[in-house]
Design a protein around this motif. Structure first.
Motif, PDB file in Angstrom:
ATOM      1  N   ARG A   1      15.727  54.556  72.110  1.00  0.00           N
ATOM      2  CA  ARG A   1      15.020  53.456  73.071  1.00  0.00           C
ATOM      3  C   ARG A   1      14.011  52.690  72.324  1.00  0.00           C
ATOM      4  O   ARG A   1      14.170  51.362  72.361  1.00  0.00           O
ATOM      5  CB  ARG A   1      14.676  54.186  73.968  1.00  0.00           C
ATOM      6  CG  ARG A   1      14.097  53.241  75.444  1.00  0.00           C
ATOM      7  CD  ARG A   1      13.173  53.829  76.553  1.00  0.00           C
ATOM      8  NE  ARG A   1      13.661  55.024  76.996  1.00  0.00           N
ATOM      9  CZ  ARG A   1      12.852  55.728  77.671  1.00  0.00           C
ATOM     10  NH1 ARG A   1      11.929  55.683  77.896  1.00  0.00           N
ATOM     11  NH2 ARG A   1      13.310  56.929  78.000  1.00  0.00           N
TER      12      ARG A   1
ATOM     13  N   GLU B   1      16.428  60.461  72.252  1.00  0.00           N
ATOM     14  CA  GLU B   1      16.389  59.531  73.337  1.00  0.00           C
ATOM     15  C   GLU B   1      15.338  58.261  72.806  1.00  0.00           C
ATOM     16  O   GLU B   1      15.604  57.118  72.997  1.00  0.00           O
ATOM     17  CB  GLU B   1      16.133  60.225  74.585  1.00  0.00           C
ATOM     18  CG  GLU B   1      15.832  59.036  75.835  1.00  0.00           C
ATOM     19  CD  GLU B   1      16.971  58.196  76.080  1.00  0.00           C
ATOM     20  OE1 GLU B   1      18.055  58.363  75.667  1.00  0.00           O
ATOM     21  OE2 GLU B   1      16.738  57.015  76.762  1.00  0.00           O
TER      22      GLU B   1
ATOM     23  N   ASP C   1      16.054  49.086  68.558  1.00  0.00           N
ATOM     24  CA  ASP C   1      16.522  47.710  69.386  1.00  0.00           C
ATOM     25  C   ASP C   1      17.075  46.788  68.554  1.00  0.00           C
ATOM     26  O   ASP C   1      17.819  45.646  69.155  1.00  0.00           O
ATOM     27  CB  ASP C   1      15.125  47.503  70.289  1.00  0.00           C
ATOM     28  CG  ASP C   1      14.037  47.512  69.512  1.00  0.00           C
ATOM     29  OD1 ASP C   1      12.915  47.059  69.797  1.00  0.00           O
ATOM     30  OD2 ASP C   1      14.039  47.835  68.059  1.00  0.00           O
TER      31      ASP C   1
END
Lengths: 151, 237
Positions: A146, A142, A150
């Protein structure tokens, strides 16, 4: 200012000529001892697909003392703390002047494939890694999605 | 001259393995008991720090720096005389009771910087960062400037302790040759011509103490006896 030791010049040249797959290290324009590093998350690890930024600095007495390396990208790993500091023996007491920027970054990449919760730097992460590994790996995936994907 | 240098550098590339610490051809290659080869000064750097081989971490004997296993004998007097800058100048740093010649690579850096008119230069030698101050001809340790030595640029033939902390035979030979005769050449591995013999009266200071002076003298007298039995009777007795 002080001339750059031949060893650093040579290492930099070789890093450019024969880059390590999955790793890039580029010296800063204004400080040849400071490197902007990107390490790709290893395959079959919770960090796969991520691009992790690090900074690497060669101290004055390099290679007699180890480079200073730190993750800039947030990462969920038992041996890397919130500030990006890395718990890795070759960066501390197991440093050898025959190691290089290249080998240090390869070791860091290998650490992503082989977390070692028995020698933790981030205690909460290490604890979860030991008691509930699947949840820890979910967290790591996760965080990778995140913070390391990006762009 | 420039051509000769590059030719020499080329042969150095061929003959000297790359040192894993400085990533350059080994200067005064030294072999540890584990078999790994580095520059003598690079070994000195990591031997001071963690006493283990940089490649395999095998322990380094305590006396290795004092008695290294060198794969090449440091340049003898005869050879170094033809080397040097401006027809025979070299760089030296102060040791106890005498001068050490800088290793070839450091010498070159010093000379370039000196010719360049720099006031100072920073050098990494055996793991320590040094500042060389050309105005005061001093070498200071960067993180502990109280550790300072005088330096000088002088003709390469001066009496010296050795090169970069490696005692060279030349200093012993020159002592012996001074007090004995050409017969001494038979004992030395590399013949030296009498013209290489430093004749300056300061050579006596070269030995660490008087005891060694005495030993050197006794040794040379013994050589005289063995090698030139006849002439001794004429000259000495």
């Amino acid at each position: 200012m002080a001339a750059l030791p031949r060893r650093i010049i040579k290492e930099t040249q070789r890093l450019m000529q024969e880059p390590v797959p999955g790793i890039s290290a580029v010296p800063d324009d204004s400080n040849a001892r400071y490197f902007h590093v990107i390490v790709t998350g290893p395959e079959d690890s919770p960090f796969e697909g991520g691009l992790f930024k690090l900074e690497l600095f060669l101290p004055e007495d390099y290679p007699m003392s180890a480079p200073k390396v730190r993750f800039i990208t947030k990462i969920y790993h038992p041996n890397i703390d919130r500030l990006g500091r890395i718990c890795l023996d070759i960066l501390k007491d197991k440093w050898s002047p025959a190691l290089q920027i290249r080998t240090v970054l390869l070791s860091i990449q290998a650490l992503l494939s082989a977390p070692n919760p028995d020698d933790p730097l981030a205690n909460d992460v290490a604890e979860l890694w030991k008691v509930n590994e699947s949840e820890a790996i979910r967290n790591a995936k996760e965080w990778t999605r995140r913070y390391a994907m990006d762009n | 001259m420039a051509e000769a240098l590059s030719k020499k550098e080329f042969s150095q590339e061929l003959n000297n393995p790359e040192c894993a610490v400085c990533l350059q051809p080994c200067v005064h290659p030294a072999q540890l008991p584990c078999g790994h080869i580095f520059c003598y000064l690079c070994v000195k750097g990591f031997a001071n720090q963690n006493k283990r081989c940089a490649m395999c971490r095998q322990e380094i004997p305590i006396d290795f720096i004092e008695q290294p296993r060198l794969l090449q004998i440091p340049q003898p007097l005869e050879y170094s005389e033809t080397e040097g800058f401006d027809g025979g100048y070299q760089w030296f740093y102060e040791g106890r009771n005498g001068w050490w010649q800088y290793d070839e690579r450091t010498s070159k850096e010093l000379e370039n910087s000196y010719k360049n008119g720099d006031k100072t230069i920073e050098l990494l030698i055996a793991g320590f960062l040094y500042v060389v101050d050309f105005e005061n001809m001093l070498q200071l340790r960067r993180n502990d400037p109280s550790r300072r030595r005088q330096i000088k640029r002088d003709v390469s033939t001066i009496v010296k302790k050795g090169i970069a902390g490696i005692r060279t035979n030349s200093s012993l030979e020159s002592q012996a040759v001074l007090s004995s005769s050409p017969t001494n050449e038979e004992n030395s591995p590399l013949p030296i011509t009498p013209s290489n013999t430093p004749q300056s009266p300061t050579s006596g200071r070269e030995s660490p103490n008087q005891q060694n002076d005495l030993e050197a003298t006794i040794e040379s007298i013994q050589n005289l006896r063995i090698d030139t039995g006849d002439s001794i009777q004429n000259t000495k007795y």
